[in-house]
Design a protein around this motif. Structure first.
Motif, PDB file in Angstrom:
ATOM      1  N   ASP A   1      36.410  36.624  54.110  1.00 11.69           N
ATOM      2  CA  ASP A   1      35.528  37.699  53.663  1.00 11.69           C
ATOM      3  C   ASP A   1      35.492  38.802  54.714  1.00 11.69           C
ATOM      4  N   GLU A   2      36.209  39.896  54.457  1.00  9.03           N
ATOM      5  CA  GLU A   2      36.317  41.026  55.384  1.00  9.03           C
ATOM      6  C   GLU A   2      36.618  40.528  56.809  1.00  9.03           C
TER       7      GLU A   2
ATOM      8  N   SER B   1      37.355  43.386  59.639  1.00 10.07           N
ATOM      9  CA  SER B   1      36.564  44.618  59.633  1.00 10.07           C
ATOM     10  C   SER B   1      36.052  45.034  61.016  1.00 10.07           C
TER      11      SER B   1
ATOM     12  N   THR C   1      38.321  42.227  50.611  1.00 12.41           N
ATOM     13  CA  THR C   1      38.475  43.410  51.451  1.00 12.41           C
ATOM     14  C   THR C   1      38.244  44.678  50.637  1.00 12.41           C
ATOM     15  N   HIS C   2      37.840  45.730  51.336  1.00 10.30           N
ATOM     16  CA  HIS C   2      37.745  47.059  50.734  1.00 10.30           C
ATOM     17  C   HIS C   2      38.959  47.903  51.115  1.00 10.30           C
TER      18      HIS C   2
END
Length: 116
Positions: free
Chosen positions: A24-25, A28, A57-58
């Protein structure tokens, strides 16, 4: 360093021998250069251990570089908006080498349109 912390966390997760690993990310908090280095390391470890990983991810480039599939979610309530099967023509694929694939830019633009 934060990159080493990420690798240690992955190693600790793998000890439990999970069927699916959720990332999860994970990158980042890392600067761009470290992000690329660590993503290559984590990608290699997951492949060697023959694990399935779900990367949240974004970052579109990161998703394409690391994934075999990119699933674009809609806004809340989240649902599957589209699924892209990623096929990149690079030898010995890594997240870093994936970014040089001729198809990379086309995938980026298709996914970007989905998010616009």
């Amino acid at each position: 360093s934060k990159g080493n912390q990420q690798k240690i966390q992955l190693a600790a997760t793998l000890i439990a021998d999970p069927q699916i690993i959720v990332l999860d990310e994970p990158f980042s908090a890392l600067d761009y250069q470290t992000r690329l280095e660590v993503s290559d390391d984590i990608f290699r470890i997951i492949k060697e251990q023959e694990k399935t990983a779900l990367l949240v991810t974004h970052d579109i480039s990161e998703a394409i570089a690391m994934g075999e599939q990119v699933i674009v979610l809609s806004s809340r309530p989240a649902g599957i908006k589209n699924v892209f099967d990623i096929h990149l023509s690079v030898d010995k694929r890594t997240p870093f080498s994936s970014r040089t694939a001729p198809e990379f830019s086309a995938y980026f633009h298709q996914i970007w349109k989905e998010l616009s």
